[in-house]
Each structure stands twice: as structure tokens, then as C-alpha cells.
Design a protein around this motif. Structure first.
Motif, PDB file in Angstrom:
ATOM      1  N   MET A  25       0.844  -1.195   0.000  1.00 26.63           N
ATOM      2  CA  MET A  25       0.000   0.000   0.000  1.00 26.63           C
ATOM      3  C   MET A  25       0.885   1.253   0.000  1.00 26.63           C
ATOM      4  N   ASP A  26       0.703   2.095  -1.017  1.00 27.64           N
ATOM      5  CA  ASP A  26       1.523   3.299  -1.142  1.00 27.64           C
ATOM      6  C   ASP A  26       0.759   4.496  -0.560  1.00 27.64           C
ATOM      7  N   PHE A  27       0.908   4.696   0.760  1.00 30.38           N
ATOM      8  CA  PHE A  27       0.216   5.810   1.403  1.00 30.38           C
ATOM      9  C   PHE A  27       0.800   7.148   0.973  1.00 30.38           C
ATOM     10  N   GLY A  28       2.067   7.144   0.585  1.00 30.36           N
ATOM     11  CA  GLY A  28       2.682   8.379   0.112  1.00 30.36           C
ATOM     12  C   GLY A  28       2.007   8.887  -1.152  1.00 30.36           C
ATOM     13  N   LEU A  29       1.643   7.978  -2.036  1.00 32.39           N
ATOM     14  CA  LEU A  29       0.944   8.355  -3.267  1.00 32.39           C
ATOM     15  C   LEU A  29      -0.415   8.966  -2.948  1.00 32.39           C
ATOM     16  N   ILE A  30      -1.113   8.341  -1.996  1.00 40.98           N
ATOM     17  CA  ILE A  30      -2.425   8.882  -1.599  1.00 40.98           C
ATOM     18  C   ILE A  30      -2.264  10.285  -1.029  1.00 40.98           C
ATOM     19  N   ARG A  31      -1.247  10.461  -0.184  1.00 41.95           N
ATOM     20  CA  ARG A  31      -1.007  11.780   0.415  1.00 41.95           C
ATOM     21  C   ARG A  31      -0.675  12.813  -0.652  1.00 41.95           C
ATOM     22  N   ASP A  32       0.180  12.455  -1.580  1.00 44.48           N
ATOM     23  CA  ASP A  32       0.585  13.399  -2.615  1.00 44.48           C
ATOM     24  C   ASP A  32      -0.566  13.723  -3.580  1.00 44.48           C
ATOM     25  N   SER A  33      -1.452  12.762  -3.782  1.00 46.11           N
ATOM     26  CA  SER A  33      -2.560  12.946  -4.720  1.00 46.11           C
ATOM     27  C   SER A  33      -3.782  13.579  -4.075  1.00 46.11           C
ATOM     28  N   LEU A  34      -3.779  13.707  -2.755  1.00 42.47           N
ATOM     29  CA  LEU A  34      -4.968  14.184  -2.041  1.00 42.47           C
ATOM     30  C   LEU A  34      -5.436  15.565  -2.506  1.00 42.47           C
ATOM     31  N   ARG A  56      -1.887   7.355 -14.501  1.00 44.56           N
ATOM     32  CA  ARG A  56      -0.527   7.883 -14.542  1.00 44.56           C
ATOM     33  C   ARG A  56       0.445   7.074 -13.687  1.00 44.56           C
ATOM     34  N   THR A  57      -0.047   6.544 -12.575  1.00 45.18           N
ATOM     35  CA  THR A  57       0.832   5.876 -11.612  1.00 45.18           C
ATOM     36  C   THR A  57       0.748   4.354 -11.676  1.00 45.18           C
ATOM     37  N   PHE A  58      -0.278   3.829 -12.370  1.00 45.12           N
ATOM     38  CA  PHE A  58      -0.515   2.387 -12.446  1.00 45.12           C
ATOM     39  C   PHE A  58      -0.746   1.784 -11.055  1.00 45.12           C
ATOM     40  N   LYS A  59      -1.396   2.546 -10.197  1.00 46.79           N
ATOM     41  CA  LYS A  59      -1.741   2.052  -8.862  1.00 46.79           C
ATOM     42  C   LYS A  59      -3.217   2.350  -8.591  1.00 46.79           C
ATOM     43  N   PRO A  60      -4.093   1.584  -9.250  1.00 45.55           N
ATOM     44  CA  PRO A  60      -5.528   1.852  -9.107  1.00 45.55           C
ATOM     45  C   PRO A  60      -6.075   1.528  -7.719  1.00 45.55           C
ATOM     46  N   PHE A  61      -5.496   0.529  -7.040  1.00 45.06           N
ATOM     47  CA  PHE A  61      -6.046   0.148  -5.740  1.00 45.06           C
ATOM     48  C   PHE A  61      -5.996   1.313  -4.761  1.00 45.06           C
TER      49      PHE A  61
END
Length: 216
Positions: free
Chosen positions: A1-10, A180-185
Motif C-alpha cells: 500500500m503506497d500511502f505516500g501516493l495517496i497523500r501526494d494525490s490528495l 498515470r501511476t498504475f496504482k488503481p487500488f
């Protein structure tokens, strides 16, 4: 789980959520205004008008919302020879669709007002229009707050359909980041949580309104 991606995309997701909120609010307001007119026409003693509005309601409730969105966004420009902004098309489609549901909600609310209140108002010198405006409609709107809020929640969730016409609302924002990130989950999980938060807020508002006005 990439929480950093979620934070950056928020921030980008919240921009999409703001578009979702705007579409929902505008559509609900216009849907209530149009739905009130439709409800009154549906209850009209003029038979052809009542049947016409019944057909309007059944048509909108019996056809997919996505098809209605496509009809507004792709079909109307073909007729008027002018492109419609996707945000405007979404609000128009949602407002028209919502008006059919709001009309039935309001009709049930109006019919729940005791007939004696109308008769008392008329006996006091109120005109039929004044009776409707000052006696019937205020009580009817108060009684139908819960289903109107439910309609708002439905609009909020159905706004994800507007991603099909490239409106960058919450779902579309999640799609763009996922592509863009290939991380749909991670993205769709974050989108789901934001939707949940917004619906919980709407439900809380509904409970506060019910408590304030003692809706039963």
C-alpha cells in the motif's frame, strides 16, 4: 500500500471532490425547483397536464441516468449546432433527472398535509395560491427533508457517471491519477473514503435538520 501516493494525490482528489459537491448542490437546487413545478402539475385537476407530467416522471425514472447524460451532452449539441460545456451538461442532466424523483417526494409530502388545513385557510380568506404557498408547501418541505437528503446522496454518488463525459469530478480525478501511476487500488480506495466522508456529512446534516424541525 503506497500511502505516500495517496497523500501526494490528495489535493488533486479534493479538487475533484469540490467539483462533485458543486454539481450535487446545483443539481439538487434546480431539481427541487423544477420538481416542485412538476409535482404541482402532477396534482393538477387538468387531466392532460397530469398525464403529461406522469409521462415525464416515468420516462426519467425508467431510463438509465447515463443515457440521459449522453443525450444532453452529445445529442443536444447535434440539434442546436453548438457544443455544451461538460460541467453544464452534467448539471442539466442531473437536475432534470432529479426533478422526477423530487416531484414524487413532494407530491407525497403535499398529500400528507390534512385536507382540513386547506379548508381552514380558505375559510379565513386565503386564496388557493396563498394556501399553497404559506400553509401547505412549508409543511410539506419540512416533512420530506429525509428523502430529499437521500436524493442528494444519490446525486453525490451518481456524479461519478460524469467521468464518462470527461468531467474531472472525484472519480475522474482518481482515474487520471491511477492511469498515470498504475496504482488503481490506492486511488480508488482513497476515492471511496472521500465519498464515504461526504455522504456521512450529508447524513449528519439531515439528522440535525430533522431534530431542529422535529420532522416526523
Amino acid at each position: 500500500m503506497d500511502f505516500g501516493l495517496i497523500r501526494d494525490s490528495l489535493p488533486f482528489l479534493l479538487q475533484g471532490a469540490w467539483v462533485t459537491v458543486r454539481i450535487t448542490a446545483l443539481s439538487l437546487v434546480f431539481g427541487i425547483l423544477l420538481g416542485t413545478v412538476v409535482a404541482l402539475a402532477r396534482m393538477s385537476p387538468i387531466r392532460w397536464l397530469s398525464w403529461l407530467t406522469l409521462g415525464y416522471i416515468e420516462l426519467l425514472r425508467g431510463t438509465p441516468l447515463l443515457v440521459q447524460i449522453f443525450l444532453i451532452f452529445f445529442g443536444i449539441p447535434q440539434l442546436i449546432q453548438q457544443q455544451i460545456n461538460e460541467f453544464v451538461a452534467g448539471v442539466i442532466a442531473f437536475s432534470i433527472n432529479s426533478s422526477a424523483y423530487v416531484a414524487e417526494i413532494l407530491r407525497s409530502g403535499i398529500q400528507s398535509i390534512p385536507k382540513g388545513q386547506r379548508e381552514a385557510a380558505l375559510s379565513l380568506g386565503f386564496s388557493p395560491t396563498q394556501t399553497l404557498r404559506y400553509i401547505v408547501l412549508p409543511q410539506a418541505f419540512t416533512r420530506v427533508i429525509p428523502p430529499l437528503v437521500n436524493e442528494g446522496i444519490s446525486l453525490l454518488k451518481n456524479s461519478s457517471l460524469l467521468s464518462a463525459i470527461a468531467v474531472v469530478e472525484l472519480t475522474r480525478a482518481g482515474q487520471l491519477v491511477a492511469a498515470r501511476t498504475f496504482k488503481p487500488f490506492e486511488m480508488y480506495l482513497a476515492v471511496s473514503v472521500i465519498y464515504l466522508v461526504m455522504t456521512l456529512i450529508l447524513s449528519w446534516v439531515a439528522r440535525q435538520l430533522e431534530a431542529r424541525w422535529q420532522v416526523r
